[in-house]
Design a protein around this motif. Structure first.
Motif, PDB file in Angstrom:
ATOM      1  N   ALA A 271     -36.329 -25.000  25.488  1.00 53.03           N
ATOM      2  CA  ALA A 271     -37.211 -23.875  25.815  1.00 53.03           C
ATOM      3  C   ALA A 271     -37.150 -22.826  24.705  1.00 53.03           C
TER       4      ALA A 271
ATOM      5  N   ARG B 105     -36.535 -23.307  21.637  1.00 51.63           N
ATOM      6  CA  ARG B 105     -37.224 -23.795  20.459  1.00 51.63           C
ATOM      7  C   ARG B 105     -38.740 -23.723  20.652  1.00 51.63           C
ATOM      8  N   ASP B 106     -39.204 -24.140  21.826  1.00 56.17           N
ATOM      9  CA  ASP B 106     -40.647 -24.200  22.068  1.00 56.17           C
ATOM     10  C   ASP B 106     -41.282 -22.815  22.065  1.00 56.17           C
ATOM     11  N   ALA B 107     -40.647 -21.869  22.728  1.00 61.59           N
ATOM     12  CA  ALA B 107     -41.231 -20.532  22.874  1.00 61.59           C
ATOM     13  C   ALA B 107     -40.108 -19.511  23.002  1.00 61.59           C
TER      14      ALA B 107
END
Ligand code: ATP
Ligand code: MG
Lengths: 602, 247
Positions: free
Chosen positions: A483, A485-487
């Motif tokens: 999470a 890393r993604d956002a």
């Protein structure tokens, strides 16, 4: 006083050649956003081409200058060809794939150089004027060094002039800020990029040929120079020419004094400086945050747990590994162990690079710490194998934790550079602390008592290690990591402590790589500095990217394919060129890696 | 009971005063709309309150406690949830896993290394998804959602933290009119029934005036007017500067 002056001057002289190479790298990065691993190879080509030209010319200063300029022009042409032939096709690819492709170029150029010029070092016979000295503050100082000292600032001034006073330069700077905007202005981007790349390559060649009188044209230049140039570019701030000069002076002078004051620790010194600068100024001396949050294409694809066909394939693979010693004998056992170790090593890198979003150019550091840790425990403390195998990942994990605490906040290229820096420090320690590590001779005689029994231990540890990593990646911890890393902002706003999660992932990754290193030590009976070399770090990168960064299956497939490929090719002449060509082809045709490709085909 | 009180808040970016001496407060169960033209400083206010950026001057109190300068994750744990103007889900996960991740964080389980994340909080996640109207999309990848659905997911993630204060940056962007209305009614229900305080911004004035208890008008970082919706709508300065004719 005179010591101080001469060392400073020596430092400034080496700063000039460092700067030339680094300036090329930084200009290329600034505009194309490609981290060009092949830059050191261009510098090496400069040295060899320069050698060929200068040894054929009359030996006076004017012809020398002409030969130097001719060399720079020749490397600029090679650079342009490289840009048109390869890089142009991958500008939109994820950063790490570009890096991988340029590493393929490194391999190809290394063998091309070997083929053209042969394996020997080629020193430049120095005419009298190159051997002259001048008296400075009562001591003799090489005249050519003074020339070099002048060339650095001259080139800097020239570059600044070009970038600020010519239309081309202004466009290049605009492209550095915002390349889509420049495209919108109707400027031919392709021409701009090609010319920038040619300029950068020319500077690398210039640096290479100007370093000739003090050394020789040799095949080690490529990797030695690229590491130094990376350090300088990063310390100076990516894309900043002035910063590159400042950093080159800082590091050149530091090295000049370090050689005298702390002989044997210069490498460590350089990387410590880099680490300190980046911890204090995360974007380098004159660098700025460019909002570099470019997500790699892989990051946005859905990550699913293994499906039926993957589990079946893994089962068949496991059966083959279990049967290998019985079916194929000791040689197969050796290759199988190598594959298993590579698998664990690659899987450990995947944890930090994939879900963790932290690319590493120096993953071999942890592998090496584990390898040497186990070897030294066994040799010096007579530690039994099970304890040594348990101790190695703990050592590597502790080291990763200590380093990670400083660097996990950084992003992208900077983080990768610092991992590289740390790996170089570990490597330097392994080479230079001969008393403990045996230097280049390594630590020998660390064999398991029962080779076949050990094979099954290795199999159990490697497969078990990968399964543990898998479990962790699909735990709430693994999800929180992903999470972040993604956002990142979204994750933080949900209460996730991203820095702590990244640090934990970094530590886990380091510990696992350390275990792989320890197993490798026992399977080879020894630990060598090569385990920690840049190229071993790149091996891990290639394995992960080859398989595809999108899932844990990627590094496993990548490790097995790469090890197999490597063993097949190793037996042939010019295996590097073949490997390089394969890597380049893979990047061009399978940009999502083998696993990603298979995924998409279903 | 005052949930949030910001006072004298100021933030400049270079020469731009993005937020300039802003003071307001929200009580439990209240819905406060922050409106203003593009670049007025609305998102910057949100970023200041949830700790993503730190103010140059001014203080932020949550339930009477000074939270100025705390990190976003700390503020989140004090019960502040937010959605983003540019909605971002966790793209490498399914919609359900997005919620499972947020719920695990809310239940302080993000440090569990050995549990199966996909087997946890299934019912709770389903309930949240049903609330925002995403139940049918639970198994789709968050990275491929339509923008309106992504906004919904973003809101559901924020709600997973069971916030006492919810910040919503243009929650209805990318949605059809009817959908936006339904979403606004959902938010209103949460405020009325659970006593959640809501601070939101929205360019759709109909939506604003339908559910806001109070409105604060921001213009170039400064508060231009504030009060109940009717008086703000009638305010001549606001009419001239912002609402204009026909908006
Ligand atoms: N990180 C930043 N760096 C520099 N300037 C910024 C930054 N964030 C916002 N600004 C500037 O601050 C001002 C306020 O921006 P903000 O995003 O808060 O406006 P907004 O009211 O949310 O507008 P919109 O309705 O378009 O979302 C703008 O002038 C914007 O350019
Ligand atoms: Mg906004």
């Amino acid at each position: 006083m005179s010591f101080f002056l001469t060392q400073t001057l020596t430092g400034l002289a080496s700063a000039s050649s460092l700067f030339l190479v680094a300036a090329g790298l930084t200009v290329i990065f600034g505009v194309t956003r490609v981290v060009n691993f092949a830059h050191g190879s261009l510098c090496m080509l400069g040295a060899f081409i320069g050698w060929s030209i200068l040894t054929r010319l009359p030996r006076d200063p004017a012809w020398f200058a002409l030969g130097v300029l001719g060399t720079a022009a020749a490397t600029a042409l090679i650079g342009a060809a490289l840009e048109i032939g390869l890089l142009r096709r991958i500008y939109r690819a994820p950063e790490l794939f570009q890096l991988l492709a340029t590493f393929g170029v490194v391999l190809v150029l290394a063998d091309a150089t070997l083929w053209l010029w042969g394996p020997n070092d080629l020193p430049l016979p120095r005419p009298p004027w190159l051997r002259q000295f001048v008296m400075i503050a009562g001591s003799r100082f090489p005249l050519f060094d003074l020339v070099l000292i002048a060339i650095g600032p001259l080139v800097l001034a020239g570059l600044l002039l070009v970038f600020h006073r010519t239309r081309w330069g202004v466009l290049v700077r605009a492209a550095t800020q915002d390349r889509d905007m420049v495209a919108a202005l109707g400027v031919d981007q392709r021409l701009l990029f090609t010319s920038v790349f040619a300029l950068g390559a020319g500077l690398a060649g210039l640096g290479g040929v100007l370093a000739l009188p003090a050394g020789s044209a040799n095949l080690q230049i490529d990797l030695a120079v690229i590491t130094e140039a990376f350090v300088i570019v990063v310390v100076g701030g990516l894309g900043s020419i002035g910063g590159a000069y400042l950093a080159a002076v800082l590091i050149g002078v530091l090295q000049a004094f370090g050689v005298v004051v702390l002989p044997g620790a210069t490498l460590v010194l350089v990387f410590v400086v880099m680490a300190v600068v980046l911890v204090v100024r995360p974007y380098g001396l004159l660098g700025r945050d460019r909002g570099e949050s470019r997500t790699d294409a892989e990051a946005v694809t859905l990550q699913r747990p293994a499906g039926l066909w993957q589990i079946t394939a893994a089962g068949i693979g496991l059966a083959l590994f279990l049967a290998a010693p019985l079916l194929f004998g000791p040689f197969a056992m050796a290759i199988a162990t190598e594959m298993l170790v590579a698998m664990l090593f690659a899987a450990s890198l995947h944890v930090m690079m994939g879900p963790g979003g932290m690319p590493s150019f120096g993953h071999a550091a942890w592998f090496g710490i584990g390898a040497y840790g186990a070897a030294l425990l066994a040799q010096n403390l007579a530690t039994p194998m099970p304890l040594a195998l348990a101790g190695a990942p703990i050592l590597a994990g502790l080291a990763a934790f200590a380093v990670g605490a400083f660097i996990v906040r950084l992003s992208g290229v900077y983080l990768a550079m610092l991992t590289l820096a740390f790996a170089q420090i570990v490597w330097a320690v392994a080479v230079q602390f001969v008393g403990l590590t045996g230097g280049d001779n390594g630590v020998l005689g660390v064999w398991p008592a029962d080779p076949r029994g050990f094979y099954y231990v290795a199999l159990g540890l490697c497969v078990g290690g990968v399964l543990i990593l898998r479990r962790v990646l699909f735990s709430p911890f693994g999800f929180a990591l992903r999470a972040g890393r993604d956002a990142p902002a979204r994750a933080a706003a949900s209460g996730i402590d991203m820095t702590a999660h990244r640090l934990a992932a970094f530590t886990l990754s380091g510990a696992t790589a350390g275990l792989a290193g320890a197993i490798f030590t026992y399977s080879k009976g020894s630990a060598f500095p090569t385990y920690i070399s840049v190229s071993h770090s790149v091996d891990a990168l290639i394995m992960v990217l080859l398989g595809g960064i999108g899932s844990l299956a990627g590094p496993i497939i990548g490790a097995i394919a790469y090890t197999g490929l490597f063993d097949l090719l190793l037996a042939t002449d010019f295996w590097r060129a073949r490997l390089g060509a394969i890597i380049i082809a893979l990047v061009l045709f399978f940009p999502a890696g083998l696993a990603g490709w298979a995924e998409r085909r279903r | 009971m005052i949930v949030l009180a910001v006072s004298g808040l100021q933030k400049r970016f270079g020469g731009v005063r993005a937020v300039d001496d802003v003071t307001f407060s929200i009580v439990a169960g209240e819905i406060l709309a922050l409106i203003g033209p593009n670049g007025a400083g609305k998102s910057t206010c949100f970023n200041l309150i949830n700790g993503q950026i730190t103010p140059d001057h001014g203080t932020i109190h949550l339930h009477g406690r000074d939270i100025t300068g705390l990190a976003p994750r700390q503020i989140a744990r004090l019960g502040v949830g937010r959605s983003f103007q540019i909605a971002a889900g966790f793209a490498s996960m399914t919609v359900r896993q997005n919620l499972q991740t947020a719920l695990a964080a809310h239940h302080r389980q993000s440090w569990r290394f050995w549990h199966d994340a996909m087997g946890a909080h299934v019912a709770e996640a389903a309930a949240l998804l049903a609330r925002v109207g995403l139940a049918a999309q639970a198994d789709r990848a968050a990275g491929v959602l339509a923008y309106g659905d992504l906004k919904r997911l973003d809101l559901a993630i924020a709600l997973a933290g069971a916030p006492g204060l919810l910040l919503m940056d243009e929650p209805g962007a990318g949605m059809a009119l009817a959908e936006r209305g339904a979403l606004m009614r959902l938010v209103q229900k949460l405020a009325r029934e659970d006593g959640m305080a809501v601070l939101f911004t929205e360019h759709d004035m109909a939506a604003v005036f339908a559910i806001a208890d109070r409105v604060v008008v921001l213009d170039r970082g400064k508060i231009l007017a504030s009060g109940d919706p009717a008086s703000v709508r009638a305010n001549p300065v606001v009419q001239a500067r912002y609402l204009g004719s026909g908006r």
